[in-house]
Design a protein around this motif. Structure first.
Motif, PDB file in Angstrom:
ATOM      1  N   CYS A 190      12.292  -9.553  -1.379  1.00 33.03           N
ATOM      2  CA  CYS A 190      11.336 -10.242  -2.258  1.00 33.03           C
ATOM      3  C   CYS A 190       9.922 -10.212  -1.678  1.00 33.03           C
ATOM      4  O   CYS A 190       8.949  -9.971  -2.403  1.00 33.03           O
ATOM      5  N   LEU A 205       8.634  -6.587  -1.954  1.00 32.77           N
ATOM      6  CA  LEU A 205       8.290  -6.244  -3.337  1.00 32.77           C
ATOM      7  C   LEU A 205       7.020  -6.961  -3.783  1.00 32.77           C
ATOM      8  O   LEU A 205       6.183  -6.373  -4.484  1.00 32.77           O
ATOM      9  N   GLY A 206       6.863  -8.214  -3.376  1.00 36.04           N
ATOM     10  CA  GLY A 206       5.644  -8.956  -3.717  1.00 36.04           C
ATOM     11  C   GLY A 206       4.414  -8.309  -3.095  1.00 36.04           C
ATOM     12  O   GLY A 206       3.383  -8.153  -3.753  1.00 36.04           O
ATOM     13  N   LEU A 221       3.773  -5.016  -4.936  1.00 38.92           N
ATOM     14  CA  LEU A 221       3.218  -5.272  -6.263  1.00 38.92           C
ATOM     15  C   LEU A 221       1.735  -5.625  -6.180  1.00 38.92           C
ATOM     16  O   LEU A 221       0.923  -5.131  -6.972  1.00 38.92           O
ATOM     17  N   LEU A 222       1.363  -6.455  -5.212  1.00 38.99           N
ATOM     18  CA  LEU A 222      -0.034  -6.828  -5.040  1.00 38.99           C
ATOM     19  C   LEU A 222      -0.875  -5.620  -4.618  1.00 38.99           C
ATOM     20  O   LEU A 222      -1.995  -5.432  -5.112  1.00 38.99           O
ATOM     21  N   GLY A 230      -0.662  -3.035  -7.755  1.00 37.71           N
ATOM     22  CA  GLY A 230      -1.248  -3.589  -8.969  1.00 37.71           C
ATOM     23  C   GLY A 230      -2.708  -3.973  -8.850  1.00 37.71           C
ATOM     24  O   GLY A 230      -3.471  -3.833  -9.795  1.00 37.71           O
TER      25      GLY A 230
END
Length: 144
Positions: free
Chosen positions: A17, A20-21, A24-25, A28
């Motif tokens: 987690c 992935l966070g 993603l940051l 993205g």
């Protein structure tokens, strides 16, 4: 001191987690998920647009709210810090802050994001963090 509710599966899930966070940051928004950098960015005056502060605030709010919800729902146990004096806890927080400043980042920035980008500086910083933690635990007799 003991680790509460540790299982390899919960540790793996937590690591996935976090990874992935951070990914993603980075993908993205092009931002590094280093907590100290996120906090510093929140404190800057007028140098960052409101939208920059918004994602930083949302990120930090999530860091606080998710554990609060888990504690409240009794999904995880709240660690008992009663055996530690307030002075020791404050001193520990100050030392972590000083180390973060000296290391130009924290374990999340260097250990997760920097090492994921194969940054030599982050490998060295993470090694120093780990060795410092091991020495502290050993010298203070907290590992037993």
């Amino acid at each position: 001191m003991t680790i509460i509710n540790f299982t390899p599966w919960s540790a793996l899930l937590g690591g996935v987690c976090i990874g992935l966070g951070a990914l993603l940051l980075l993908v993205g928004a092009g931002k590094i998920a280093g907590i100290s950098g996120i906090i510093v960015g929140l404190g800057r005056k007028n140098s960052a647009p409101l939208s920059d502060k918004s994602w930083r605030l949302a990120f930090l709010l999530g860091l606080v709210l998710v554990p609060a919800v888990l504690f409240a729902s009794q999904q995880i146990a709240v660690p008992n810090l009663a055996e530690f004096s307030v002075i020791k806890l404050v001193l520990a927080g100050l030392l972590v802050g000083i180390g973060t400043r000296l290391g130009n980042g924290c374990t999340s920035g260097h250990g997760i994001c920097g090492m994921g980008r194969f940054s030599k500086r982050s490998f060295v910083a993470t090694l120093v963090f780990i060795v410092s933690g091991m020495l502290t635990v050993t010298l203070l007799g907290l590992g037993a």
